[in-house]
Enzyme design. Structure first.
Site, PDB file in Angstrom:
ATOM      1  N   HIS A 181      -2.643   6.755   3.469  1.00 26.94           N
ATOM      2  CA  HIS A 181      -1.307   6.941   3.846  1.00 26.94           C
ATOM      3  C   HIS A 181      -0.914   8.197   2.792  1.00 26.94           C
ATOM      4  O   HIS A 181      -1.744   8.547   1.839  1.00 26.94           O
ATOM      5  CB  HIS A 181      -0.584   5.870   3.009  1.00 26.94           C
ATOM      6  CG  HIS A 181      -0.733   4.047   3.874  1.00 26.94           C
ATOM      7  ND1 HIS A 181      -1.154   4.207   5.079  1.00 26.94           N
ATOM      8  CD2 HIS A 181      -0.173   3.264   3.142  1.00 26.94           C
ATOM      9  CE1 HIS A 181      -1.244   3.000   5.200  1.00 26.94           C
ATOM     10  NE2 HIS A 181      -0.065   2.608   4.212  1.00 26.94           N
ATOM     11  N   CYS A 196       0.691  -0.929   0.241  1.00 26.32           N
ATOM     12  CA  CYS A 196      -0.065   0.216  -0.079  1.00 26.32           C
ATOM     13  C   CYS A 196       0.780   1.401   0.282  1.00 26.32           C
ATOM     14  O   CYS A 196       0.697   2.214  -0.290  1.00 26.32           O
ATOM     15  CB  CYS A 196      -1.221   0.116   1.102  1.00 26.32           C
ATOM     16  SG  CYS A 196      -0.107  -0.403   2.855  1.00 26.32           S
TER      17      CYS A 196
HETATM   18  N1  LIG Z   1      -4.500  -3.287   5.241  1.00 29.23           N
HETATM   19  C1  LIG Z   1      -3.935  -2.727   3.841  1.00 29.23           C
HETATM   20  O1  LIG Z   1      -3.581  -1.237   3.852  1.00 29.23           O
HETATM   21  C2  LIG Z   1      -2.815  -3.580   3.192  1.00 29.23           C
HETATM   22  C3  LIG Z   1      -2.543  -2.973   1.942  1.00 29.23           C
HETATM   23  C4  LIG Z   1      -2.308  -3.823   0.549  1.00 29.23           C
HETATM   24  C5  LIG Z   1      -2.030  -5.047   1.219  1.00 29.23           C
HETATM   25  N2  LIG Z   1      -2.375  -6.033   2.654  1.00 29.23           N
HETATM   26  C6  LIG Z   1      -1.965  -7.536   1.844  1.00 29.23           C
HETATM   27  O2  LIG Z   1      -3.951  -7.480   2.105  1.00 29.23           O
HETATM   28  C7  LIG Z   1      -3.685  -8.937   3.021  1.00 29.23           C
HETATM   29  C8  LIG Z   1      -4.187  -8.759   3.790  1.00 29.23           C
HETATM   30  O3  LIG Z   1      -4.871  -7.571   5.192  1.00 29.23           O
HETATM   31  P1  LIG Z   1      -5.703  -6.631   5.985  1.00 29.23           P
HETATM   32  O4  LIG Z   1      -5.659  -5.547   6.437  1.00 29.23           O
HETATM   33  O5  LIG Z   1      -7.409  -6.818   5.190  1.00 29.23           O
HETATM   34  O6  LIG Z   1      -5.833  -8.114   7.188  1.00 29.23           O
HETATM   35  P2  LIG Z   1      -6.639  -8.420   8.100  1.00 29.23           P
HETATM   36  O7  LIG Z   1      -7.761  -7.067   7.857  1.00 29.23           O
HETATM   37  O8  LIG Z   1      -6.362  -8.964   9.371  1.00 29.23           O
HETATM   38  O9  LIG Z   1      -8.161  -9.701   6.899  1.00 29.23           O
HETATM   39  C9  LIG Z   1      -7.113 -11.523   7.011  1.00 29.23           C
HETATM   40  C10 LIG Z   1      -7.954 -11.186   5.905  1.00 29.23           C
HETATM   41  O10 LIG Z   1      -7.715 -13.109   6.363  1.00 29.23           O
HETATM   42  C11 LIG Z   1      -8.259 -13.853   6.808  1.00 29.23           C
HETATM   43  N3  LIG Z   1      -6.816 -15.237   6.569  1.00 29.23           N
HETATM   44  C12 LIG Z   1      -6.348 -14.824   8.056  1.00 29.23           C
HETATM   45  N4  LIG Z   1      -5.729 -16.275   8.558  1.00 29.23           N
HETATM   46  C13 LIG Z   1      -6.413 -17.242   7.558  1.00 29.23           C
HETATM   47  C14 LIG Z   1      -6.049 -19.134   6.978  1.00 29.23           C
HETATM   48  N5  LIG Z   1      -5.626 -19.692   7.735  1.00 29.23           N
HETATM   49  N6  LIG Z   1      -7.365 -19.452   6.104  1.00 29.23           N
HETATM   50  C15 LIG Z   1      -8.013 -18.699   5.163  1.00 29.23           C
HETATM   51  N7  LIG Z   1      -8.173 -17.575   5.696  1.00 29.23           N
HETATM   52  C16 LIG Z   1      -7.302 -16.444   6.269  1.00 29.23           C
HETATM   53  C17 LIG Z   1      -9.374 -13.639   7.815  1.00 29.23           C
HETATM   54  O11 LIG Z   1     -10.119 -14.246   8.199  1.00 29.23           O
HETATM   55  P3  LIG Z   1     -11.118 -14.248   9.383  1.00 29.23           P
HETATM   56  O12 LIG Z   1     -11.543 -13.187   9.488  1.00 29.23           O
HETATM   57  O13 LIG Z   1     -12.012 -15.951   9.521  1.00 29.23           O
HETATM   58  O14 LIG Z   1      -9.563 -14.430  10.222  1.00 29.23           O
HETATM   59  C18 LIG Z   1      -9.283 -12.365   6.565  1.00 29.23           C
HETATM   60  O15 LIG Z   1     -10.559 -12.517   5.716  1.00 29.23           O
HETATM   61  C19 LIG Z   1      -2.083  -8.903   4.051  1.00 29.23           C
HETATM   62  O16 LIG Z   1      -1.540  -9.527   3.132  1.00 29.23           O
HETATM   63  C20 LIG Z   1      -2.041  -6.987   3.799  1.00 29.23           C
HETATM   64  O17 LIG Z   1      -0.264  -7.493   4.067  1.00 29.23           O
HETATM   65  C21 LIG Z   1      -2.919  -5.140   3.418  1.00 29.23           C
END
Ligand SMILES: NC(=O)c1ccc[n+]([C@@H]2O[C@H](COP(=O)([O-])OP(=O)(O)OC[C@H]3O[C@@H](n4cnc5c(N)ncnc54)[C@H](OP(=O)(O)O)[C@@H]3O)[C@@H](O)[C@H]2O)c1
Length: 350
Positions: A256, A131
């Site tokens: 950001h 991001c």
């Molecule tokens: N936040 C940002 O600004 C951003 C920007 C760019 C990229 N990213 C990337 O995008 C990805 C998701 O980020 P996020 O911020 O959305 O994270 P988050 O809010 O922590 O959400 C994580 C997601 O992954 C699922 N998950 C976790 N463990 C799992 C497993 N073992 N099997 C299946 N599903 C699983 C969770 O499901 P449950 O709800 O069922 O636990 C939830 O849907 C990460 O790799 C992050 O680095 C994030």
């Protein structure tokens, strides 16, 4: 194939997943079935997409049956394990994690900058940039195409939702402890009020600024800083580009911001830079300091473009520009760019 492709959203319940479902409901409806996948914790939850309630299913091999394209919005280790499994079942994966971004056989795509890269995907995986990189790269890509980038010096001001739902929960909890108090006037008083549980951050982020994002890498650099350098180089096709970057977490929920010092091959003018940015797809120029106009996260959150302000020529270098950029880290910084990539891939299916 005929008909509309089937899409899976893996990580539909997370911070990025939630915004992805909004975007899928707002964009032209090019998808057939949309399947929502998360961990076993979320099975049976119903989430709204395209005006319908869709039940979440658990991540499993069978969950990919009949899926054409899958967006992965899950932690790195989950993507590293499951993206190849999905590919083996015939799915094209667009991955939002860091698991594959620097793999030479995985394109790292920003549709406004290098859309052609989407077609060369020997592993069946396309990566979405981090991001922080995405916040600046659309504007920088447009300037690079005209002036030829030589060097970058960047500082970030990163929102807590960049650390997912856990980051948002941590700031909200901390704000409830410090709001309306006089905390922040004596050393350590915010830390004492917040206590030991600072969530995914090493220090309290409420009423504070934390010069750290990610995990420790060599020589004191953070993983987030290395991502900005390595990903900018890969997207722009400039493997030797000198990049100096400091990543900082600030008490903003979403969006950001970055300050950017960009040095180019020859002399640049602010007038020409303005013309480029004013017409670049995906960029909004918001730059009139005399009228108090510059982008801030409070105005930019929830919007799609990269917002650029404070455009100046460097004081002591006619080949360099200074700018301030803001972008919603959950939209263009994550879900929107992933959706745009998936739409490019979907156009191959028609
Ligand atoms: N936040 C940002 O600004 C951003 C920007 C760019 C990229 N990213 C990337 O995008 C990805 C998701 O980020 P996020 O911020 O959305 O994270 P988050 O809010 O922590 O959400 C994580 C997601 O992954 C699922 N998950 C976790 N463990 C799992 C497993 N073992 N099997 C299946 N599903 C699983 C969770 O499901 P449950 O709800 O069922 O636990 C939830 O849907 C990460 O790799 C992050 O680095 C994030």
């Amino acid at each position: 194939m005929t008909g509309k492709p089937t899409l899976a959203v893996v990580g539909a319940t997370g911070a990025v997943g939630a915004v992805m479902l909004q975007i899928l409901s707002q964009h032209a409806d090019i998808w057939g079935e949309i399947r929502l996948i998360a961990s076993p914790r979320s099975v049976g939850r119903k989430l709204a997409v395209r005006g319908e309630e869709v039940e979440v299913v658990a991540l499993s091999e069978e969950a990919f049956d009949g899926v054409d394209i899958a967006m992965f919005d899950v932690p790195d280790e989950v993507a590293a394990q499951w993206a190849p499994i999905a590919v083996a079942r015939g799915v094209v994966v667009v991955d939002n994690s860091a698991a594959f971004r620097l793999d030479p056989e995985v394109p790292l795509v920003v549709p406004e900058v290098n859309p052609h890269a989407v077609r060369t995907r020997p592993r069946g995986i396309i990566a979405n940039p981090n991001c922080t990189t995405l916040t600046m790269i659309v504007a920088l890509g447009a300037l690079h195409a005209e002036f030829g980038l030589r060097e970058l010096v960047v500082s970030s001001y990163q929102a807590v939702s960049g650390a997912g739902r856990a980051g948002v929960d941590a700031l909200r909890a901390q704000l409830s402890l410090v709001a309306g108090t006089e905390l922040g006037t004596k050393p350590g008083d915010v830390r004492r009020a917040v206590g030991e549980d600072t969530g995914p951050f090493p220090e309290p982020v409420a009423l504070n600024v934390v010069p750290w994002a990610g995990s420790l890498r060599e020589d004191g650099w953070s993983s987030e800083e290395m991502k900005v350098r390595d990903e900018a180089r890969k997207i722009l096709g400039l493997p030797q580009l000198p990049v100096a970057v400091t990543c900082v977490r600030v008490p903003v929920i979403t969006t950001h911001s970055l300050t950017v010092h960009a040095r180019f091959q020859g002399e640049v003018t602010v007038d020409r830079a303005r013309e480029i940015l004013a017409t670049a797809p995906g960029v909004v120029l918001c730059d009139d300091p005399a009228a108090g106009e510059f982008p801030t996260p409070a105005d930019v959150v929830g919007t799609d473009p990269t917002w650029v302000g404070r455009l100046r020529r460097a004081l002591d270098d006619p080949t360099a520009l200074e700018l301030f950029v803001c972008g919603d880290n959950l939209r263009k910084g994550a879900a929107l760019n992933t959706a745009q990539i998936a739409e490019l891939v979907a156009s191959e299916f028609c």
